[in-house]
Design an enzyme around this catalytic site. Structure first.
Site, short mmCIF file in Angstrom:
data_model
loop_
_atom_site.label_atom_id
_atom_site.label_comp_id
_atom_site.label_asym_id
_atom_site.label_seq_id
_atom_site.Cartn_x
_atom_site.Cartn_y
_atom_site.Cartn_z
CG ASP A 87 -13.60 -7.89 14.89
OD1 ASP A 87 -14.80 -8.12 14.70
OD2 ASP A 87 -12.90 -7.16 14.14
CE1 TYR A 88 -13.43 -14.93 9.95
CE2 TYR A 88 -14.60 -13.40 8.53
CZ TYR A 88 -13.88 -14.57 8.69
OH TYR A 88 -13.59 -15.35 7.61
CG ASP A 89 -15.65 -9.04 8.46
OD1 ASP A 89 -15.45 -9.36 7.29
OD2 ASP A 89 -16.55 -9.53 9.18
CE LYS A 116 3.25 36.82 -6.59
NZ LYS A 116 3.16 36.48 -5.17
CG ASP A 131 8.26 26.14 -1.30
OD1 ASP A 131 7.11 25.66 -1.26
OD2 ASP A 131 8.49 27.32 -1.64
#
Ligand code: GDG
Length: 739
Positions: free
Chosen positions: A508-510, A288, A151
């Site tokens: 891979d690049y980016d 409520k 909580d």
């Protein structure tokens, strides 16, 4: 059954429950005190956990104990009940509990932001007390224990604990709603709160809406990656899921057979022999909807005088915080409205509202649940609301009608109740009539359906599925760790590299070699990267292949001087080291004439987005578009393109903040295979971060070292967390020192 954490654990491992209050009632008289186990729903549900073995529940015992000797006595007595105390001073109770928890978090989380008081003192104390809980925890917790925090009073505890025990298992459950981002962002310390919550491994809420709101707030305020119910933050994968809490259903059923309850029912039946009862039970709180329901009852009697003398509203309001001005005012308003209605409609023998501002023993509640033909639960906001479930569990004869606010978490499960918007007084009035006039067979049909839900999804079920999920999340994290390129895994990959004669490395690049930039043209290779690549190329045994989605013109400019093979635009263009660019055979690009105007429409409607045109593909970028809007437009665009391009040999690829459409023949995997066929390589490695790289991971031979960048799901065998780790690893392979 896959995970049984609390059965399968090693004997010395324990589960620690942590909440603001311990599940004890302290009865003090003449300087002495007695400790009694609390009967609350949470205490009962967790009883099967904390009372077992060496498990323990940590929390504030509910009274101020300043004397050290006295503290020792209390600690000893609590220990016999598997409880451990965190002693709080009156000042801490005022600032951390009454202050930050109840005057900041409670109103904002219940959609009453105007009631919030953003006091710095409250926040400071909230931080200090959460640290106090952490220190108390550290005294009893071992690294392999399971810790379940409960909580909104302890939102900082998961993060504080994670800092000192990085590997421990932490679950967090929030019992009150989590508001939409628009509300949550109002809190001055919003980032600190979110960061700390993400210290947990599993975050639980009552409903899917709460989950959605949490994920959206985290995505907007922190650099997280979110996919479905998982958030990746600081290299940890955290699961966020709904776990609707149930009640101790057998207990509420059994109560109806107790002599005290049977006697009370008899007494109530005599008192209310000629009238029908509508029951409401709440704690005094502005969330409520107590005033609104009184207005609806007033409207019922005013517009439908046939109910005068026939119906009573039996209203219990449990006292709460009535020294705080907002609560004192609310109480005064309720008193006034009840008095007003009673004085207007009462007859000699009949009082419309029976109002009690106090609490009752559970036997009285049970009797009332059995007696009342209608139970009205109409909060403006409620995390779950257990009263609605207790009413259903107590209706053993399957009659009775529940009117339930759609703003209560319980409304997601109890869909056979009469669901109402509590702000709509006319609708609630109508619901009273519908409930009072509901035929018996309809009552039974609805009640039976709800009883099935309440019976199956009881509090024991809730505890079990939560702890099972927590163990599953921990397992998932651990199995991810075994795939991380570090320790023995890394050693193995490096040893194989040193041994191999012919190596091919697809990069891979980016997102792999360089991080993402807002402007796609800003990601040119820096000196550090060029140094690593050059060093790798120097080694005659290495063949380096850059496999990128970028245009071949850009890559050509950036890597003019590197003796490196390049596959550009996902395979549409290729260049051997030192050679000329060649285009993949059989591709055509006429389709772009039709697709481009569609994408342009999306650029016109979506500020921040733009189109990148490549020879055989079109890419719609939305990295700079407002969070949420970009994803929504991307989904729309992807489905529109799928429709337009059906059977046309085109492929639509939703990627990292992009939607790409291209010729289906253009595929990193197909091209990588071509390269492999050219020479007999003994060492194959591929690295990439997005789904286009998955094509490569899938087709490479099993023995290839495929490495995903980022730890999301992948066909790759291993992963590295980010571009920094990639560079550091490549430097190591190249024999360069890490600066
Ligand atoms: C939080 C969330 C969520 C009420 N009057 C008397 C009495 N009660 C008992 C009821 C029920 C409980 O108090 C109240 O239920 P809530 O659902 O409101 O629970 P809270 O702990 O207050 O609230 C809430 C809940 O946590 C659980 O996650 O549902 O949304 O706000 O059990 O029976 N009990 C006795 N006398 C009374 O007069 N003995």
């Amino acid at each position: 059954m896959l995970f049984m954490p609390y059965l399968a654990k090693k004997p010395q491992m324990k589960t620690i429950i942590v909440s603001n209050r311990l599940p004890v009632k302290i009865i003090e008289s003449e300087g002495n005190y007695e400790l009694k186990q609390s009967e609350g729903g949470l205490a009962t549900g967790l009883g099967s956990i904390y009372q077992k073995d060496n498990n323990i529940w940590l929390g504030w015992p509910g009274l101020e104990v300043t004397d050290e000797e006295r503290q020792k006595d209390v600690t000893r007595d609590l220990k016999d009940m598997n409880l451990a105390p965190v002693f709080l001073t009156q000042d801490e109770i005022n600032l951390y509990y009454e202050g930050f928890s109840n005057e900041v978090l409670w109103p904002v989380f219940h959609y009453h932001p105007t009631y919030a008081k953003y006091e710095q003192d409250y926040w400071n104390s909230y931080v200090e007390v959460n640290k106090k809980f952490r220190d108390a925890l550290l005294e009893i917790a071992e690294p392999e224990d399971t810790i379940w925090i409960h909580d909104y009073q302890l939102l900082l505890l998961p993060g504080l604990l994670r800092q000192v025990q990085p590997d421990c298992t932490i679950g967090f459950f929030q019992h009150i709603p989590f508001p939409s981002y628009e509300l949550f962002r109002l809190i001055p310390w919003r980032k600190e709160l979110l960061e700390a919550m993400l210290g947990a491994d599993l975050l639980g809420f009552h409903t899917f809406d709460d989950v959605r709101h949490f994920i959206s707030a985290a995505s907007r305020l922190l650099p997280v990656q979110a996919a479905a119910n998982e958030i990746t933050y600081q290299n940890r994968r955290i699961v966020v899921d709904p776990f609707p809490m149930g009640i101790d259903t057998p207990k509420y059923e059994a109560l109806t057979h107790e002599p005290a309850v049977i006697d009370t029912i008899k007494m109530l039946k005599e008192t209310f022999s000629d009238v029908r009862m509508i029951l409401t039970i709440d704690r005094l709180d502005y969330s409520k909807g107590i005033l609104q329901r009184l207005q609806a009852f007033d409207m019922l009697l005013n517009n439908h005088p046939e109910y005068i003398d026939k119906v009573v509203l039996y209203m219990i309001v449990v006292p709460s915080r009535d020294t705080v001005p907002q609560y004192r005012d609310l109480r005064a308003e309720i008193d006034q409205l009840v008095g007003n209605i009673n004085s207007r409609y009462r007859t000699i023998n009949w009082n419309p509202i029976h109002y009690y501002y106090r609490s009752f023993p559970i036997e009285m509640l049970s009797a009332l649940y059995s007696m009342a033909e209608v139970c009205l639960v109409s909060p403006m906001r409620d995390g779950m609301n257990l009263v609605s479930k207790e009413y259903v569990a107590s209706r053993k004869d399957e009659t009775g009608v529940l009117i339930l606010s759609e703003m209560a978490g319980a409304s997601k499960e109890l869909i056979d109740a009469i669901l109402v918007n509590p702000n709509n007084i006319v609708e609630v009035t109508g619901a009273f009539i519908q409930a009072l006039e509901m035929p018996l067979d309809e009552q039974k049909r609805r009640m039976l359906a709800m009883r099935k839900v309440v019976s199956k999804f009881n509090v024991h079920h809730w505890v079990k599925i939560y702890l099972d999920k927590l163990a599953e999340v921990k397992n998932m994290q651990q199995s991810m760790l075994t795939k991380h390129v570090s320790g023995l895994v890394r050693q193995h990959i490096e040893e194989e590299y040193s041994k191999a004669e012919g190596r091919i490395i697809f990069l891979d690049y980016d997102g792999t070699l360089v991080g993402f930039k807002g402007d796609i043209n800003e990601a040119s290779p820096d000196q550090e990267l060029l140094d690593v690549l050059n060093k790798l190329i120097e080694d005659q045994r290495n063949k380096l292949v850059l496999v990128s989605g970028r245009s071949h013109e850009t890559l050509d400019t950036w890597f003019k001087d590197q003796h490196i093979d390049i596959i550009a635009e996902h395979g549409a263009w290729q260049r051997k080291a030192g050679g000329e660019w060649a285009q993949l055979d059989g591709l055509y690009s006429k389709w772009k004439e039709q697709i481009l105007p569609v994408m342009e429409r999306y650029v016109d409607h979506t500020p921040g987005s733009f189109i990148e045109e490549k020879s055989f593909s079109l890419v719609w970028h939305y990295r700079k578009v407002e969070e949420g809007l970009g994803e929504q437009r991307a989904n729309e665009l992807a489905s529109l393109l799928s429709f337009i391009a059906a059977n046309s040999g085109l492929q639509i690829l939703p990627g990292n903040k992009v939607v790409e459409i291209r010729d289906i023949e253009v595929n990193k995997g197909k091209l990588a295979l071509r390269w492999l066929q050219q020479e007999p390589y003994t060492y194959i490695m591929a690295m990439g971060d997005d789904h286009t790289d998955e094509d490569m991971f899938k087709v490479l031979p099993e023995k290839a070292f495929t490495i995903k960048v980022g730890n999301s799901k992948s066909a790759a065998r291993f992963f590295l967390r980010n571009t920094q780790e990639v560079r550091q690893f490549l430097k190591q392979l190249a024999g360069l020192k890490d600066q």
